[in-house]
Design a protein around this motif. Structure first.
Motif, PDB file in Angstrom:
ATOM      1  N   ALA A   1      13.797  -3.489   1.062  1.00 53.83           N
ATOM      2  CA  ALA A   1      14.032  -2.956  -0.281  1.00 53.83           C
ATOM      3  C   ALA A   1      13.383  -3.852  -1.334  1.00 53.83           C
ATOM      4  N   ALA A   2      13.465  -5.153  -1.144  1.00 54.65           N
ATOM      5  CA  ALA A   2      12.825  -6.085  -2.080  1.00 54.65           C
ATOM      6  C   ALA A   2      11.310  -5.901  -2.054  1.00 54.65           C
ATOM      7  N   LYS A   3      10.748  -5.716  -0.871  1.00 54.58           N
ATOM      8  CA  LYS A   3       9.305  -5.508  -0.740  1.00 54.58           C
ATOM      9  C   LYS A   3       8.879  -4.242  -1.474  1.00 54.58           C
ATOM     10  N   LYS A   4       9.643  -3.178  -1.342  1.00 55.26           N
ATOM     11  CA  LYS A   4       9.314  -1.934  -2.033  1.00 55.26           C
ATOM     12  C   LYS A   4       9.355  -2.117  -3.541  1.00 55.26           C
TER      13      LYS A   4
ATOM     14  N   ASP B   1       6.683  -2.311  -8.566  1.00 61.40           N
ATOM     15  CA  ASP B   1       6.479  -3.050  -9.804  1.00 61.40           C
ATOM     16  C   ASP B   1       4.991  -3.297 -10.022  1.00 61.40           C
ATOM     17  N   HIS B   2       4.298  -3.652  -8.975  1.00 59.15           N
ATOM     18  CA  HIS B   2       2.856  -3.865  -9.083  1.00 59.15           C
ATOM     19  C   HIS B   2       2.156  -2.578  -9.518  1.00 59.15           C
ATOM     20  N   LEU B   3       2.529  -1.484  -8.900  1.00 56.20           N
ATOM     21  CA  LEU B   3       1.921  -0.201  -9.274  1.00 56.20           C
ATOM     22  C   LEU B   3       2.204   0.140 -10.733  1.00 56.20           C
TER      23      LEU B   3
ATOM     24  N   ILE C   1       4.089   7.756  -1.504  1.00 54.08           N
ATOM     25  CA  ILE C   1       3.926   7.436  -0.079  1.00 54.08           C
ATOM     26  C   ILE C   1       4.493   6.051   0.263  1.00 54.08           C
ATOM     27  N   THR C   2       4.619   5.194  -0.731  1.00 53.14           N
ATOM     28  CA  THR C   2       5.144   3.845  -0.443  1.00 53.14           C
ATOM     29  C   THR C   2       6.593   3.869  -0.001  1.00 53.14           C
TER      30      THR C   2
END
Length: 92
Positions: A53-56, A61-63, A88-89
């Protein structure tokens, strides 16, 4: 060296990762205490999900902050492509 990027969601991500770290320390203690494998597996699953969840959040956030700026100056097709990529992420 890369430049620093602190976004509004970073404190939340840090909080999630610290919580996951606490759970991971608990898993280590459980293993040292020879707890049941099922209990350990459940806790490991929780740690894995928290990190995922943190990775997502980092990717979204980057996007939102890094790629969205580029897309907003582009064509509708470019904005649509970024939106599709965001969708898709969720499968990461």
């Amino acid at each position: 060296m890369s430049e620093k990027h602190l976004h509004a969601v970073h404190p939340d991500i840090i909080k999630r990762l610290k919580r996951a770290n606490g759970h991971l320390q608990n898993v280590i203690s459980m293993m040292e205490d020879e707890r049941a494998c099922l209990e350990i597996a459940q806790q490991l699953h929780a740690v894995e999900r928290a990190i995922s969840a943190a990775k997502k959040l980092v990717i979204h956030d980057h996007l939102d902050h890094c790629l969205e700026e580029v897309a907003s100056t582009g064509t509708g097709t470019m904005r649509s492509s970024v939106a599709e990529f965001k969708d898709i992420t969720k499968y990461l």
